[in-house]
Design a protein around this motif. Sequence first.
Motif, PDB file in Angstrom:
ATOM      1  N   LEU A  70       0.827  -1.209   0.000  1.00  0.00           N
ATOM      2  CA  LEU A  70       0.000   0.000   0.000  1.00  0.00           C
ATOM      3  C   LEU A  70       0.859   1.255   0.000  1.00  0.00           C
ATOM      4  O   LEU A  70       0.562   2.228  -0.691  1.00  0.00           O
ATOM      5  CB  LEU A  70      -0.932   0.015   1.213  1.00  0.00           C
ATOM      6  CG  LEU A  70      -2.132  -0.911   1.172  1.00  0.00           C
ATOM      7  CD1 LEU A  70      -2.875  -0.881   2.506  1.00  0.00           C
ATOM      8  CD2 LEU A  70      -3.065  -0.531   0.032  1.00  0.00           C
ATOM      9  N   ALA A  71       1.918   1.231   0.791  1.00  0.00           N
ATOM     10  CA  ALA A  71       2.809   2.390   0.861  1.00  0.00           C
ATOM     11  C   ALA A  71       3.493   2.634  -0.478  1.00  0.00           C
ATOM     12  O   ALA A  71       3.654   3.784  -0.901  1.00  0.00           O
ATOM     13  CB  ALA A  71       3.852   2.197   1.960  1.00  0.00           C
ATOM     14  N   ASP A  72       3.867   1.569  -1.154  1.00  0.00           N
ATOM     15  CA  ASP A  72       4.522   1.723  -2.451  1.00  0.00           C
ATOM     16  C   ASP A  72       3.598   2.419  -3.444  1.00  0.00           C
ATOM     17  O   ASP A  72       4.038   3.228  -4.253  1.00  0.00           O
ATOM     18  CB  ASP A  72       4.960   0.352  -2.991  1.00  0.00           C
ATOM     19  CG  ASP A  72       5.780   0.462  -4.268  1.00  0.00           C
ATOM     20  OD1 ASP A  72       6.619   1.380  -4.359  1.00  0.00           O
ATOM     21  OD2 ASP A  72       5.567  -0.366  -5.170  1.00  0.00           O
ATOM     22  N   LYS A  73       2.302   2.142  -3.360  1.00  0.00           N
ATOM     23  CA  LYS A  73       1.333   2.756  -4.270  1.00  0.00           C
ATOM     24  C   LYS A  73       0.878   4.138  -3.804  1.00  0.00           C
ATOM     25  O   LYS A  73       0.631   5.007  -4.621  1.00  0.00           O
ATOM     26  CB  LYS A  73       0.095   1.858  -4.410  1.00  0.00           C
ATOM     27  CG  LYS A  73       0.318   0.618  -5.239  1.00  0.00           C
ATOM     28  CD  LYS A  73      -0.977  -0.074  -5.578  1.00  0.00           C
ATOM     29  CE  LYS A  73      -1.544  -0.753  -4.363  1.00  0.00           C
ATOM     30  NZ  LYS A  73      -2.698  -1.609  -4.642  1.00  0.00           N
ATOM     31  N   ASN A  74       0.749   4.339  -2.486  1.00  0.00           N
ATOM     32  CA  ASN A  74       0.044   5.512  -1.977  1.00  0.00           C
ATOM     33  C   ASN A  74       0.906   6.561  -1.281  1.00  0.00           C
ATOM     34  O   ASN A  74       0.428   7.664  -1.034  1.00  0.00           O
ATOM     35  CB  ASN A  74      -1.061   5.072  -1.002  1.00  0.00           C
ATOM     36  CG  ASN A  74      -2.074   4.174  -1.671  1.00  0.00           C
ATOM     37  OD1 ASN A  74      -2.372   4.334  -2.838  1.00  0.00           O
ATOM     38  ND2 ASN A  74      -2.597   3.224  -0.920  1.00  0.00           N
ATOM     39  N   GLU A  79      11.234   8.179  -0.107  1.00  0.00           N
ATOM     40  CA  GLU A  79      11.893   7.409   0.947  1.00  0.00           C
ATOM     41  C   GLU A  79      10.961   6.337   1.507  1.00  0.00           C
ATOM     42  O   GLU A  79      11.385   5.208   1.769  1.00  0.00           O
ATOM     43  CB  GLU A  79      12.357   8.332   2.086  1.00  0.00           C
ATOM     44  CG  GLU A  79      13.436   9.317   1.688  1.00  0.00           C
ATOM     45  CD  GLU A  79      12.902  10.625   1.105  1.00  0.00           C
ATOM     46  OE1 GLU A  79      13.705  11.564   0.957  1.00  0.00           O
ATOM     47  OE2 GLU A  79      11.691  10.727   0.795  1.00  0.00           O
ATOM     48  N   VAL A  80       9.698   6.686   1.672  1.00  0.00           N
ATOM     49  CA  VAL A  80       8.718   5.714   2.174  1.00  0.00           C
ATOM     50  C   VAL A  80       8.487   4.636   1.115  1.00  0.00           C
ATOM     51  O   VAL A  80       8.400   3.440   1.442  1.00  0.00           O
ATOM     52  CB  VAL A  80       7.398   6.410   2.573  1.00  0.00           C
ATOM     53  CG1 VAL A  80       6.330   5.391   2.925  1.00  0.00           C
ATOM     54  CG2 VAL A  80       7.625   7.373   3.731  1.00  0.00           C
ATOM     55  N   LYS A  81       8.410   5.043  -0.131  1.00  0.00           N
ATOM     56  CA  LYS A  81       8.216   4.065  -1.209  1.00  0.00           C
ATOM     57  C   LYS A  81       9.399   3.093  -1.284  1.00  0.00           C
ATOM     58  O   LYS A  81       9.200   1.889  -1.437  1.00  0.00           O
ATOM     59  CB  LYS A  81       8.023   4.778  -2.549  1.00  0.00           C
ATOM     60  CG  LYS A  81       6.697   5.506  -2.636  1.00  0.00           C
ATOM     61  CD  LYS A  81       6.549   6.226  -3.969  1.00  0.00           C
ATOM     62  CE  LYS A  81       5.247   6.985  -3.986  1.00  0.00           C
ATOM     63  NZ  LYS A  81       4.363   6.569  -5.034  1.00  0.00           N
ATOM     64  N   GLN A  82      10.619   3.606  -1.149  1.00  0.00           N
ATOM     65  CA  GLN A  82      11.794   2.736  -1.180  1.00  0.00           C
ATOM     66  C   GLN A  82      11.814   1.806   0.024  1.00  0.00           C
ATOM     67  O   GLN A  82      12.134   0.623  -0.088  1.00  0.00           O
ATOM     68  CB  GLN A  82      13.092   3.540  -1.241  1.00  0.00           C
ATOM     69  CG  GLN A  82      14.344   2.675  -1.344  1.00  0.00           C
ATOM     70  CD  GLN A  82      14.325   1.741  -2.550  1.00  0.00           C
ATOM     71  OE1 GLN A  82      14.143   2.183  -3.676  1.00  0.00           O
ATOM     72  NE2 GLN A  82      14.501   0.447  -2.311  1.00  0.00           N
ATOM     73  N   LEU A  83      11.473   2.348   1.185  1.00  0.00           N
ATOM     74  CA  LEU A  83      11.388   1.522   2.388  1.00  0.00           C
ATOM     75  C   LEU A  83      10.380   0.395   2.185  1.00  0.00           C
ATOM     76  O   LEU A  83      10.639  -0.749   2.557  1.00  0.00           O
ATOM     77  CB  LEU A  83      11.002   2.368   3.601  1.00  0.00           C
ATOM     78  CG  LEU A  83      10.778   1.614   4.901  1.00  0.00           C
ATOM     79  CD1 LEU A  83      12.058   0.937   5.373  1.00  0.00           C
ATOM     80  CD2 LEU A  83      10.239   2.559   5.966  1.00  0.00           C
ATOM     81  N   SER A  84       9.251   0.706   1.561  1.00  0.00           N
ATOM     82  CA  SER A  84       8.229  -0.319   1.343  1.00  0.00           C
ATOM     83  C   SER A  84       8.740  -1.429   0.420  1.00  0.00           C
ATOM     84  O   SER A  84       8.463  -2.606   0.657  1.00  0.00           O
ATOM     85  CB  SER A  84       6.939   0.305   0.797  1.00  0.00           C
ATOM     86  OG  SER A  84       7.107   0.717  -0.535  1.00  0.00           O
ATOM     87  N   VAL A  85       9.509  -1.062  -0.601  1.00  0.00           N
ATOM     88  CA  VAL A  85      10.098  -2.073  -1.496  1.00  0.00           C
ATOM     89  C   VAL A  85      11.071  -2.952  -0.716  1.00  0.00           C
ATOM     90  O   VAL A  85      11.068  -4.186  -0.848  1.00  0.00           O
ATOM     91  CB  VAL A  85      10.799  -1.389  -2.698  1.00  0.00           C
ATOM     92  CG1 VAL A  85      11.622  -2.395  -3.500  1.00  0.00           C
ATOM     93  CG2 VAL A  85       9.774  -0.699  -3.591  1.00  0.00           C
ATOM     94  N   ASP A  86      11.888  -2.325   0.126  1.00  0.00           N
ATOM     95  CA  ASP A  86      12.852  -3.080   0.948  1.00  0.00           C
ATOM     96  C   ASP A  86      12.136  -4.020   1.913  1.00  0.00           C
ATOM     97  O   ASP A  86      12.575  -5.154   2.130  1.00  0.00           O
ATOM     98  CB  ASP A  86      13.753  -2.118   1.726  1.00  0.00           C
ATOM     99  CG  ASP A  86      14.655  -1.279   0.818  1.00  0.00           C
ATOM    100  OD1 ASP A  86      14.824  -1.636  -0.371  1.00  0.00           O
ATOM    101  OD2 ASP A  86      15.163  -0.255   1.309  1.00  0.00           O
TER     102      ASP A  86
END
Length: 119
Positions: A70-74, A79-86
């Motif tokens: 959800l974070a990756d999309k929203n 930085e939050v998107k990269q963290l979500s991928v990790d």
Amino acid sequence: MQTKPLLYGLIGFFIGGLLVSVAATTFDKPQSDMSQMTSMLENKTGDEFDKAFLGYMIEHHNSAVDMAKLADKNAKHDEVKQLSVDIVTAQNQEIDQMKMWQTEWGYGASNEDHTQMGH
């Protein structure tokens, strides 16, 4: 004669408020899923602990993966998107490891204790 309905209404209102306040201060508040999982592990040892721990951790990691997707999309910030991928990468690797242990140790792919928590 019109005062009786008003009086009864006020009395009902105050009694209802009293009951709600007593209930709010008396009854235990529900635990979070993680708190519930932790308390379910407290009296277990050995294989019983390991089986329950792996089951709960897989469930916990799956929830983290769902949140991260959800974070990756929203999310607004990169930085939050990269963290979500990790998180998705790391948690999926750990889920695979724990499922392998479940199989190797004969625990199966599910945890019967989840039925006690409504999972």
